[in-house]
Design an enzyme around this catalytic site. Structure first.
Site, PDB file in Angstrom:
ATOM      1  N   LEU A 133      40.067 -48.531  80.117  1.00  0.00           N
ATOM      2  CA  LEU A 133      40.950 -49.513  80.726  1.00  0.00           C
ATOM      3  C   LEU A 133      42.047 -49.846  79.731  1.00  0.00           C
ATOM      4  CD1 LEU A 133      38.355 -52.049  82.247  1.00  0.00           C
ATOM      5  CD2 LEU A 133      39.527 -50.181  83.423  1.00  0.00           C
ATOM      6  N   ASP A 134      43.247 -50.140  80.221  1.00  0.00           N
ATOM      7  CA  ASP A 134      44.341 -50.517  79.332  1.00  0.00           C
ATOM      8  C   ASP A 134      43.975 -51.782  78.554  1.00  0.00           C
ATOM      9  OD1 ASP A 134      45.839 -48.412  80.316  1.00  0.00           O
ATOM     10  OD2 ASP A 134      46.895 -49.647  81.790  1.00  0.00           O
ATOM     11  N   LYS A 135      44.670 -51.997  77.467  1.00  0.00           N
ATOM     12  CA  LYS A 135      44.399 -53.154  76.611  1.00  0.00           C
ATOM     13  C   LYS A 135      44.432 -54.466  77.394  1.00  0.00           C
ATOM     14  CE  LYS A 135      46.099 -55.522  72.444  1.00  0.00           C
ATOM     15  NZ  LYS A 135      47.154 -55.522  71.387  1.00  0.00           N
ATOM     16  N   THR A 166      44.048 -54.875  80.666  1.00  0.00           N
ATOM     17  CA  THR A 166      43.262 -54.865  81.904  1.00  0.00           C
ATOM     18  C   THR A 166      41.839 -55.347  81.639  1.00  0.00           C
ATOM     19  OG1 THR A 166      44.565 -53.017  82.753  1.00  0.00           O
ATOM     20  CG2 THR A 166      42.461 -53.416  83.809  1.00  0.00           C
ATOM     21  N   ARG A 207      49.788 -49.464  87.772  1.00  0.00           N
ATOM     22  CA  ARG A 207      50.979 -50.194  87.341  1.00  0.00           C
ATOM     23  C   ARG A 207      52.252 -49.464  87.768  1.00  0.00           C
ATOM     24  NH1 ARG A 207      49.582 -50.855  81.107  1.00  0.00           N
ATOM     25  NH2 ARG A 207      51.572 -51.991  81.073  1.00  0.00           N
TER      26      ARG A 207
END
Length: 313
Positions: free
Chosen positions: A55-57, A59, A161
């Site tokens: 997961l992105d930082k 998220t 996104r």
């Protein structure tokens, strides 16, 4: 349930602190903390074997980790075969495809690296296949926010996104893919409630248990910042159960499509892609036979190898 602001694995600036993997040292077998053997295309990152997806930082939400080599192989196979179902919740700036936009939107737009912005991506005709289904549950004229859930049919970097921004409604708080004027208006209107991260949460993942292969559904409660904003913008909606949110168009006529003659090894996502030119469907609408089950006699409703059933609107 990954918190916001934490990277999944070590990378420049975070080699010795501040990641999920650092927090799990001593809790996972040492072998699973070794570098993943398969090539990831990221020479400047250390991605442990336990990290089967990321997961992105910014998220939050469900993050699966493999504790054994067997689980690593099984989970990786499910990700590659796209049989794993992933649903995210997001707050968007504006309305996807405008005020008259549909409540369910299939986004089939390839994604590639952005040559002008290192580390970022964009819609690119020669990029990798990327598909998402955006469900629009509600819109708040007072705040300009839309509440959506997104079925992730592929797993490209920053996919949700970029796809939401492509629809004209970027994720609230997304400094990388939302316009400056949109973000400034959002943060000015909602002050401290707006926060500083993209308001994106991995709410639910459905998969086969890596040992028993029994169906397994994992959910992560919405984080405080999103709960507060949803309560403010949509006071009539529950923040406890996103599945209870309005499903515009859910009363539409439904059809059951049965397919025969498929490869025995076919997975749900391959059936979705086969139908894509004619019908928009997601993997959770597909039912296929259990490949590991030995069938002597079929019970009513059971599928033979090579068959699939899809419920579509």
């Amino acid at each position: 349930n990954k918190p916001a602001g934490m990277l999944c694995h070590p990378s420049p600036g975070y080699w010795d602190h501040g990641t999920v993997m650092h927090a799990l040292e001593g809790l996972l077998p040492a072998d699973m903390l070794k570098h993943r053997e398969s090539y990831t295309g990221e020479a400047d990152s250390f991605i442990p074997r336990a990290m089967v997806h990321r997961l992105d930082k910014g998220t939050t939400g469900v993050l699966l980790l493999a504790k054994t080599p067997q689980s690593e192989a099984h989970l990786t196979s499910q990700f590659k075969g796209r049989s794993m179902k992933k649903r995210y919740v997001a707050l968007l700036l504006g309305q996807p495809q405008g005020q008259a936009g549909p409540a369910k939107i299939l986004v089939d737009e390839p994604i590639g690296r952005d040559p002008d912005r290192p580390g970022k991506v964009r819609i690119a005709p020669d990029g990798k296949v990327a598909k998402s289904i955006v469900h629009v549950h509600a819109h708040s004229p007072d705040t300009g926010l839309s509440l959506v859930s997104v079925d992730l049919l592929t797993g490209r970097q920053h996919q949700i996104r970029v796809h939401c921004a492509h629809l004209g409604a970027p994720i609230a708080g997304d400094d990388d893919y939302a316009g400056r004027k949109e973000l400034s208006k959002f943060r000015k209107a909602l002050a401290s409630m707006a926060g500083t991260r993209p308001l994106l949460h991995c709410w639910c993942m459905s998969l086969a248990h890596p040992e028993s292969e029994e169906p397994l559904t994992i959910r992560a409660p919405l984080p405080p910042d999103m709960r507060d904003l949803i309560t403010h913008a949509f006071p009539d909606l529950s923040v406890e159960d996103p599945s209870s949110w309005p499903q515009p168009g859910a009363s539409a006529e439904r059809w059951t499509v049965k397919l025969r003659g498929l490869p025995f090894s076919a997975v749900a996502q391959e059936v979705v892609e086969f139908l894509a030119p004619k019908v928009a469907a997601s993997a959770d609408q597909v039912r296929i036979p259990n490949k590991n089950k030995k069938i002597k006699t079929l019970k009513p409703g059971e599928l033979r190898p090579g068959e699939a059933v899809v419920v579509v609107e």
